[in-house]
Design a protein around this motif. Structure first.
Motif, short mmCIF file in Angstrom:
data_model
loop_
_atom_site.label_atom_id
_atom_site.label_comp_id
_atom_site.label_asym_id
_atom_site.label_seq_id
_atom_site.Cartn_x
_atom_site.Cartn_y
_atom_site.Cartn_z
N SER A 222 -5.15 4.35 1.19
CA SER A 222 -5.07 3.22 0.28
C SER A 222 -6.47 2.68 0.02
CB SER A 222 -4.21 2.11 0.90
OG SER A 222 -4.89 1.52 2.00
N PRO A 223 -6.66 1.93 -1.08
CA PRO A 223 -7.98 1.32 -1.31
C PRO A 223 -8.43 0.49 -0.12
CG PRO A 223 -6.67 1.15 -3.30
CD PRO A 223 -5.76 1.69 -2.23
N GLU A 224 -7.50 -0.23 0.52
CA GLU A 224 -7.84 -1.03 1.69
C GLU A 224 -8.35 -0.14 2.83
OE1 GLU A 224 -4.99 -3.29 -0.81
OE2 GLU A 224 -5.07 -1.24 -0.08
N GLN B 226 0.85 -1.20 0.00
CA GLN B 226 0.00 0.00 0.00
C GLN B 226 0.89 1.25 0.00
OE1 GLN B 226 -3.30 -0.29 3.00
NE2 GLN B 226 -2.57 -2.39 3.30
N SER B 227 2.11 1.09 -0.50
CA SER B 227 3.14 2.11 -0.36
C SER B 227 2.83 3.48 -0.97
CB SER B 227 4.47 1.59 -0.92
OG SER B 227 4.32 1.24 -2.29
N PRO B 228 2.01 3.60 -2.02
CA PRO B 228 1.79 4.96 -2.54
C PRO B 228 0.96 5.85 -1.63
CG PRO B 228 1.25 3.27 -4.18
CD PRO B 228 1.37 2.58 -2.86
N TYR B 229 0.41 5.30 -0.55
CA TYR B 229 -0.57 6.04 0.23
C TYR B 229 -0.08 6.31 1.65
CZ TYR B 229 -3.44 4.50 -3.63
OH TYR B 229 -3.92 4.26 -4.90
N SER C 236 6.37 10.51 8.65
CA SER C 236 6.07 9.09 8.51
C SER C 236 4.65 8.88 8.00
CB SER C 236 6.22 8.38 9.87
OG SER C 236 7.50 8.57 10.41
N ASN C 237 4.41 7.72 7.42
CA ASN C 237 3.05 7.34 7.06
C ASN C 237 2.34 6.77 8.29
OD1 ASN C 237 3.21 7.99 4.22
ND2 ASN C 237 4.59 6.24 4.03
N ILE C 238 1.06 6.44 8.13
CA ILE C 238 0.25 5.94 9.24
C ILE C 238 -0.33 4.58 8.87
CG2 ILE C 238 -1.78 6.36 10.68
CD1 ILE C 238 -1.47 9.38 9.98
N THR C 239 -0.17 3.62 9.76
CA THR C 239 -0.81 2.32 9.59
C THR C 239 -1.73 2.04 10.76
OG1 THR C 239 1.00 1.35 8.28
CG2 THR C 239 -0.48 -0.17 9.41
N ILE C 240 -2.97 1.70 10.45
CA ILE C 240 -3.93 1.28 11.46
C ILE C 240 -3.95 -0.24 11.49
CG2 ILE C 240 -6.28 1.56 12.33
CD1 ILE C 240 -4.83 4.21 11.88
N ILE C 241 -3.83 -0.82 12.67
CA ILE C 241 -3.77 -2.28 12.81
C ILE C 241 -5.01 -2.80 13.53
CG2 ILE C 241 -2.47 -4.24 13.73
CD1 ILE C 241 -0.80 -2.80 11.75
#
Length: 248
Positions: A186-188, A4-7, A143-148
């Motif tokens: 990201s689409p996800e 999902q790197s572009p987002y 930094s980017n953000i990831t929700i887990i």
């Protein structure tokens, strides 16, 4: 290769997703609505310090080493009037006290992702506040953000089966946070956010009657389910500082 790197804003599931976020160095938000995240938020709201720890290791020894109290399972601790994995067990009497909290999902994911630039805990309870803090930290650290969404664990998984049980309460909790986040998704992440928006007006009923909600209710913890399904009732945002959560 899956990416999902572009987002800027992404969604990754469970322990494997936590490792991906850690390897990328993303600002990370752990979402385990029933109940690790909601319990940490509630405990930190009352001024407690929470040390997350994997259940596969010796949590009692870790608690002793940190002069903390080890949190036992709901039923065992509740019968003795102690703090438990239940968010409803924490109150103002726990202020300035240390607790070691183990869980199969949220604590494990926290442990795996603990070296990211910033690790926060989010749920429905603090969705808008944790999103705001994540955005600020993302801008500050570049930094980017990831929700887990952590999901649940099948108790009877067989050989060659995946033990992760996707949980809609965590997916909807992640979607709630994403709905307040700045930045391209990201689409996800977009689908996750859209799922939340589609049921936002019914969120309490859905959490009440989902599989995990029914499981807790049948074990006698209906109050936990009601508490954890409330949206934006707390502004508390737990931040992992070295090895424990403090109020950001």
């Amino acid at each position: 290769m899956f990416s999902q790197s572009p987002y800027k804003c992404r969604v990754e599931w469970g322990k494997r997703g936590a490792r991906e976020a850690a390897e990328r160095g993303d600002v990370t938000v752990i979402v385990d609505v029933l109940s690790f995240s909601s319990t940490v938020i509630s405990a930190v709201h009352f001024g407690a310090e929470i040390f997350p720890y994997p259940p596969s290791l010796d949590g009692q020894k870790y608690a002793n080493d940190n002069e903390a109290e080890f949190i036992y399972g709901r039923a065992e601790a509740a019968s003795e009037g102690k703090a438990t994995l239940s968010p409803m067990s924490f109150n103002s009497s726990h202020s300035n006290r240390k607790f070691v909290l183990c869980s199969l999902n949220g604590a494990y994911c926290t442990w795996i992702a603990s070296r990211v630039p910033a690790l926060l805990v989010g749920s429905l309870l603090n969705a808008s506040s944790v999103a705001r803090c994540a955005s600020e930290l993302s801008n500050r650290t570049k930094s980017n953000i990831t929700i887990i969404p952590c999901g649940e664990k099948w108790q009877d998984s067989k050989e060659n089966e995946d033990s992760l049980r996707p949980a809609i309460e965590d997916y909807l909790g992640a979607g709630a946070i994403l709905s307040y986040l700045e930045g391209d998704k990201s689409p996800e992440a977009f689908v996750c956010m859209s799922a939340f928006k589609g049921v936002e007006s019914q969120i309490e009923n859905i959490i009440w009657d989902c599989g995990s909600g029914r499981e807790l209710r049948e074990r006698g913890f209906s109050k936990d389910v009601k508490h954890c399904s409330r949206l934006n009732v707390l502004e508390t945002v737990p931040l992992l500082k070295y090895d424990h959560f403090v109020k950001l």
